[in-house]
Design a protein around this motif. Structure first.
Motif, PDB file in Angstrom:
ATOM      1  N   ALA A  89      11.389   8.991  -0.905  1.00 29.76           N
ATOM      2  CA  ALA A  89      10.043   9.381  -1.291  1.00 29.76           C
ATOM      3  C   ALA A  89       9.046   8.282  -0.973  1.00 29.76           C
ATOM      4  N   ALA A  90       7.941   8.665  -0.372  1.00 28.28           N
ATOM      5  CA  ALA A  90       6.862   7.733  -0.065  1.00 28.28           C
ATOM      6  C   ALA A  90       5.788   7.830  -1.133  1.00 28.28           C
ATOM      7  N   GLY A 122      12.495   1.528   3.705  1.00 26.50           N
ATOM      8  CA  GLY A 122      12.926   1.499   2.328  1.00 26.50           C
ATOM      9  C   GLY A 122      13.926   0.382   2.119  1.00 26.50           C
ATOM     10  N   GLN A 123      14.331   0.174   0.888  1.00 30.08           N
ATOM     11  CA  GLN A 123      15.277  -0.882   0.564  1.00 30.08           C
ATOM     12  C   GLN A 123      16.717  -0.499   0.894  1.00 30.08           C
ATOM     13  N   GLN A 134       0.823  -1.199   0.000  1.00 31.96           N
ATOM     14  CA  GLN A 134       0.000   0.000   0.000  1.00 31.96           C
ATOM     15  C   GLN A 134       0.864   1.259   0.000  1.00 31.96           C
ATOM     16  N   VAL A 135       1.948   1.229   0.766  1.00 35.11           N
ATOM     17  CA  VAL A 135       2.875   2.349   0.830  1.00 35.11           C
ATOM     18  C   VAL A 135       4.280   1.835   0.590  1.00 35.11           C
ATOM     19  N   GLN A 136       5.032   2.574  -0.189  1.00 34.73           N
ATOM     20  CA  GLN A 136       6.396   2.189  -0.494  1.00 34.73           C
ATOM     21  C   GLN A 136       7.343   3.361  -0.279  1.00 34.73           C
ATOM     22  N   LEU A 137       8.500   3.075   0.300  1.00 29.06           N
ATOM     23  CA  LEU A 137       9.539   4.073   0.484  1.00 29.06           C
ATOM     24  C   LEU A 137      10.706   3.725  -0.427  1.00 29.06           C
ATOM     25  N   ALA A 172       9.637   5.288   8.154  1.00 31.53           N
ATOM     26  CA  ALA A 172       8.510   6.186   8.353  1.00 31.53           C
ATOM     27  C   ALA A 172       7.374   5.477   9.060  1.00 31.53           C
ATOM     28  N   ASN A 173       6.736   6.183   9.969  1.00 29.67           N
ATOM     29  CA  ASN A 173       5.505   5.714  10.588  1.00 29.67           C
ATOM     30  C   ASN A 173       4.354   6.340   9.820  1.00 29.67           C
TER      31      ASN A 173
END
Length: 121
Positions: free
Chosen positions: A23-24, A112-113, A1-4, A97-98
């Motif tokens: 970037a999210a 993130g990766q 749903q969300v990716q960093l 990130a929360n």
């Protein structure tokens, strides 16, 4: 749903500087605090800096001075600038990130990766 997604890492010489970006992206999310961590080879992951949704910042004691964190909320992006790079700064830098989504009222932690920073002459 969300990716960093982090970017900005690379090979740099001692004394140089660089800027990392994270970037999210996703749908229907709200970001709380964001942070940068790093993990050097053979070492534990350590906190670099944290920034709240309101822009308040905190740095790990060992990171104060050469590291700066800031965020661009409309772009859902957090940045980290590193000055006077040293070989010991070599590590994989991770964005954290929360984030609140429509699925829950409690924030979930996303990672993130990572982006590799190598400081060498």
């Amino acid at each position: 749903q969300v990716q960093l997604v982090e970017s900005g890492g690379g090979l740099v010489q001692p004394g140089g500087s660089l800027r990392l970006s994270c970037a999210a992206s996703g749908t229907a999310f709200r970001i709380s605090n964001m942070a940068w961590y790093r993990q050097a080879p053979g070492k534990e992951r350590e906190l670099v800096a944290v920034i709240t949704s309101g822009g308040n910042t905190n740095y790990a004691d060992s990171m104060k001075g050469r590291f700066t964190i800031w965020r661009d909320n409309p772009r859902s992006t957090v940045y980290l600038r590193i000055n006077s790079l040293k070989p010991e700064d070599t590590a994989v830098y991770y964005c954290n990130a929360n984030i609140f989504t429509s699925a829950t009222m409690m924030p979930r932690t996303y990672w993130g990766q990572g982006t590799q920073v190598t400081v060498s002459s």
